[in-house]
Motif scaffolding. Structure first.
Motif, PDB file in Angstrom:
ATOM      1  N   GLY A 178      10.892  -6.005  -1.892  1.00  0.00           N
ATOM      2  CA  GLY A 178      11.394  -5.498  -3.155  1.00  0.00           C
ATOM      3  C   GLY A 178      10.455  -4.513  -3.826  1.00  0.00           C
ATOM      4  N   PHE A 179      10.632  -4.391  -5.125  1.00  0.00           N
ATOM      5  CA  PHE A 179       9.903  -3.419  -5.933  1.00  0.00           C
ATOM      6  C   PHE A 179       8.540  -3.985  -6.298  1.00  0.00           C
ATOM      7  CE2 PHE A 179       9.179  -0.911  -9.844  1.00  0.00           C
ATOM      8  CZ  PHE A 179       9.414   0.348  -9.335  1.00  0.00           C
ATOM      9  N   VAL A 180       7.476  -3.252  -5.993  1.00  0.00           N
ATOM     10  CA  VAL A 180       6.116  -3.720  -6.219  1.00  0.00           C
ATOM     11  C   VAL A 180       5.565  -3.110  -7.507  1.00  0.00           C
ATOM     12  CG1 VAL A 180       3.756  -3.721  -5.326  1.00  0.00           C
ATOM     13  CG2 VAL A 180       5.687  -4.019  -3.768  1.00  0.00           C
ATOM     14  N   GLN A 181       5.117  -3.973  -8.409  1.00  0.00           N
ATOM     15  CA  GLN A 181       4.452  -3.493  -9.612  1.00  0.00           C
ATOM     16  C   GLN A 181       2.997  -3.172  -9.267  1.00  0.00           C
ATOM     17  OE1 GLN A 181       5.813  -2.992 -12.559  1.00  0.00           O
ATOM     18  NE2 GLN A 181       7.812  -3.943 -12.261  1.00  0.00           N
ATOM     19  N   CYS A 182       2.538  -1.998  -9.663  1.00  0.00           N
ATOM     20  CA  CYS A 182       1.172  -1.586  -9.382  1.00  0.00           C
ATOM     21  C   CYS A 182       0.764  -0.574 -10.449  1.00  0.00           C
ATOM     22  CB  CYS A 182       1.062  -0.977  -7.982  1.00  0.00           C
ATOM     23  SG  CYS A 182       2.081   0.495  -7.719  1.00  0.00           S
ATOM     24  N   PRO A 183      -0.527  -0.286 -10.573  1.00  0.00           N
ATOM     25  CA  PRO A 183      -0.953   0.697 -11.594  1.00  0.00           C
ATOM     26  C   PRO A 183      -0.284   2.048 -11.430  1.00  0.00           C
ATOM     27  CG  PRO A 183      -2.847  -0.530 -10.770  1.00  0.00           C
ATOM     28  CD  PRO A 183      -1.683  -0.927  -9.916  1.00  0.00           C
ATOM     29  N   GLU A 184      -0.066   2.478 -10.193  1.00  0.00           N
ATOM     30  CA  GLU A 184       0.561   3.776  -9.959  1.00  0.00           C
ATOM     31  C   GLU A 184       2.004   3.783 -10.451  1.00  0.00           C
ATOM     32  OE1 GLU A 184      -3.038   3.443  -7.934  1.00  0.00           O
ATOM     33  OE2 GLU A 184      -1.290   2.124  -7.698  1.00  0.00           O
ATOM     34  N   LEU A 226       0.830  -1.199   0.000  1.00  0.00           N
ATOM     35  CA  LEU A 226       0.000   0.000   0.000  1.00  0.00           C
ATOM     36  C   LEU A 226       0.871   1.258   0.000  1.00  0.00           C
ATOM     37  CD1 LEU A 226      -2.550   1.694   0.346  1.00  0.00           C
ATOM     38  CD2 LEU A 226      -2.623   1.013   2.746  1.00  0.00           C
ATOM     39  N   LEU A 227       1.921   1.274   0.807  1.00  0.00           N
ATOM     40  CA  LEU A 227       2.791   2.441   0.862  1.00  0.00           C
ATOM     41  C   LEU A 227       3.495   2.669  -0.467  1.00  0.00           C
ATOM     42  CD1 LEU A 227       4.156   4.743   2.400  1.00  0.00           C
ATOM     43  CD2 LEU A 227       5.938   3.113   3.074  1.00  0.00           C
ATOM     44  N   GLN A 228       3.998   1.612  -1.082  1.00  0.00           N
ATOM     45  CA  GLN A 228       4.678   1.790  -2.361  1.00  0.00           C
ATOM     46  C   GLN A 228       3.735   2.364  -3.402  1.00  0.00           C
ATOM     47  OE1 GLN A 228       7.451  -0.707  -4.256  1.00  0.00           O
ATOM     48  NE2 GLN A 228       8.102  -1.746  -2.390  1.00  0.00           N
ATOM     49  N   ALA A 229       2.512   1.841  -3.458  1.00  0.00           N
ATOM     50  CA  ALA A 229       1.538   2.365  -4.415  1.00  0.00           C
ATOM     51  C   ALA A 229       1.225   3.825  -4.114  1.00  0.00           C
ATOM     52  CB  ALA A 229       0.265   1.524  -4.380  1.00  0.00           C
ATOM     53  N   GLN A 265       3.185   1.919 -12.824  1.00  0.00           N
ATOM     54  CA  GLN A 265       3.159   1.851 -14.285  1.00  0.00           C
ATOM     55  C   GLN A 265       2.887   3.220 -14.895  1.00  0.00           C
ATOM     56  OE1 GLN A 265       0.253  -1.197 -15.009  1.00  0.00           O
ATOM     57  NE2 GLN A 265       1.587  -2.840 -14.280  1.00  0.00           N
ATOM     58  N   ARG A 266       1.998   4.002 -14.275  1.00  0.00           N
ATOM     59  CA  ARG A 266       1.724   5.351 -14.773  1.00  0.00           C
ATOM     60  C   ARG A 266       2.965   6.237 -14.632  1.00  0.00           C
ATOM     61  NH1 ARG A 266      -3.217   7.741 -11.734  1.00  0.00           N
ATOM     62  NH2 ARG A 266      -3.175   9.312 -13.397  1.00  0.00           N
ATOM     63  N   LEU A 267       3.650   6.102 -13.504  1.00  0.00           N
ATOM     64  CA  LEU A 267       4.880   6.861 -13.297  1.00  0.00           C
ATOM     65  C   LEU A 267       5.927   6.470 -14.327  1.00  0.00           C
ATOM     66  CD1 LEU A 267       6.697   8.763 -11.631  1.00  0.00           C
ATOM     67  CD2 LEU A 267       7.185   6.811 -10.127  1.00  0.00           C
ATOM     68  N   ALA A 268       6.067   5.171 -14.584  1.00  0.00           N
ATOM     69  CA  ALA A 268       7.045   4.684 -15.556  1.00  0.00           C
ATOM     70  C   ALA A 268       6.734   5.216 -16.953  1.00  0.00           C
ATOM     71  CB  ALA A 268       7.064   3.158 -15.554  1.00  0.00           C
ATOM     72  N   GLU A 269       5.465   5.220 -17.329  1.00  0.00           N
ATOM     73  CA  GLU A 269       5.083   5.717 -18.645  1.00  0.00           C
ATOM     74  C   GLU A 269       5.429   7.198 -18.795  1.00  0.00           C
ATOM     75  OE1 GLU A 269       0.955   4.821 -18.846  1.00  0.00           O
ATOM     76  OE2 GLU A 269       1.266   2.653 -19.090  1.00  0.00           O
ATOM     77  N   TYR A 308       3.952  10.319  -9.268  1.00  0.00           N
ATOM     78  CA  TYR A 308       3.315  10.558 -10.562  1.00  0.00           C
ATOM     79  C   TYR A 308       2.622  11.921 -10.578  1.00  0.00           C
ATOM     80  CZ  TYR A 308      -0.131  10.503 -14.268  1.00  0.00           C
ATOM     81  OH  TYR A 308      -0.899  10.864 -15.354  1.00  0.00           O
ATOM     82  N   LEU A 309       1.838  12.212  -9.534  1.00  0.00           N
ATOM     83  CA  LEU A 309       1.120  13.487  -9.486  1.00  0.00           C
ATOM     84  C   LEU A 309       2.082  14.667  -9.462  1.00  0.00           C
ATOM     85  CD1 LEU A 309      -1.698  12.588  -6.921  1.00  0.00           C
ATOM     86  CD2 LEU A 309      -1.934  12.835  -9.404  1.00  0.00           C
ATOM     87  N   THR A 310       3.167  14.531  -8.701  1.00  0.00           N
ATOM     88  CA  THR A 310       4.162  15.605  -8.615  1.00  0.00           C
ATOM     89  C   THR A 310       4.864  15.810  -9.944  1.00  0.00           C
ATOM     90  OG1 THR A 310       4.515  15.108  -6.266  1.00  0.00           O
ATOM     91  CG2 THR A 310       6.219  16.395  -7.380  1.00  0.00           C
ATOM     92  N   LEU A 311       5.253  14.717 -10.573  1.00  0.00           N
ATOM     93  CA  LEU A 311       5.940  14.804 -11.857  1.00  0.00           C
ATOM     94  C   LEU A 311       5.006  15.354 -12.931  1.00  0.00           C
ATOM     95  CD1 LEU A 311       8.436  14.253 -13.549  1.00  0.00           C
ATOM     96  CD2 LEU A 311       7.680  11.885 -13.810  1.00  0.00           C
ATOM     97  N   HIS A 312       3.777  14.888 -12.958  1.00  0.00           N
ATOM     98  CA  HIS A 312       2.805  15.358 -13.957  1.00  0.00           C
ATOM     99  C   HIS A 312       2.564  16.860 -13.799  1.00  0.00           C
ATOM    100  CE1 HIS A 312      -1.213  16.003 -15.762  1.00  0.00           C
ATOM    101  NE2 HIS A 312      -0.799  15.112 -16.637  1.00  0.00           N
TER     102      HIS A 312
END
Length: 212
Positions: free
Chosen positions: A122-128, A62-65, A130-134, A72-76
């Motif tokens: 480790g590193f958790v894959q999540c929708p958030e 939950l924290l990682q997401a 993925q949006r940051l990565a994109e 993502y919000l900050t970068l956007h």
């Protein structure tokens, strides 16, 4: 009363998840990871406690997401702020400043996040994530990378390394020096992004390479 449509139910689930993520960021920033419980997060979000387990397998995930959403919000916001720029170099500079700014503004939250990534979970894959990565990959593409699949992970690693260096207990690196190093690596003018007061450390930056 007619039953809610699938689209309405989906929107309600999305909003509940968003509230949980936002509440996690707020509580961990205020009280720390260990002192924050899943019950606290559910109460702050105004949702049933069972929904936390429905959306996330545990507090660390939950924290990682939540932090990936914040990033993502900050970068956007940094990339889209006025005056909006389509210049790839300016957008990369904004991205660097946005990530370093989070390390400066949310040290407890970002330190906890980085520590979690380095644990057994480790590193958790999540929708958030993925949006940051994109968004970061798109930044690399606009910057002019000839091989974004290779250059995006390198940028991500450099940004993560800079965050760790800023937050390293007992031996933190100045964010201004780290910014200078990243700008030199990517051939970015110091005046791009949100330059700190005082100019680059040590005066004028050396001539940078012409590629990532």
């Amino acid at each position: 009363m007619s039953p809610r449509s699938a689209s309405v139910n989906e929107e309600l689930r999305r909003r509940s998840r968003e509230r949980l993520l936002q509440s996690t960021v707020e509580l961990v920033a205020e009280h720390g990871y260990e002192a924050t419980t899943l019950g606290d997060i559910a109460d702050r979000a105004g949702t049933a406690r069972g929904l936390v387990s429905y959306y996330f397998p545990g507090k660390r995930q939950l924290l990682q997401a939540a932090v990936h959403r914040l990033m993502y919000l900050t970068l956007h916001a940094a990339l889209e702020r006025e005056p909006r720029s389509e210049c790839g170099r300016d957008r990369l500079a904004r991205a660097v400043d946005a990530v370093l700014g989070l390390a400066r503004d949310e040290p407890l939250l970002m330190r906890t996040h980085m520590a979690g990534i380095l644990t057994a979970e480790g590193f958790v894959q999540c929708p958030e994530q993925q949006r940051l990565a994109e968004l970061l990959r798109d930044t690399v593409v606009r910057y002019g990378s000839a091989d974004p699949d290779a250059d995006y992970p390198l940028l991500r690693a450099r940004l993560m390394g800079a965050v760790v260096a800023v937050l390293l207990p007992g031996a933190p690196m100045p964010a201004q020096r780290l910014r200078a190093d990243l700008f030199q690596r990517y051939g970015l003018d110091w005046e791009l992004g949100v330059p700190p007061d005082g100019g680059p450390p040590g005066g004028t930056l050396p001539s940078p390479p012409s590629h990532p």
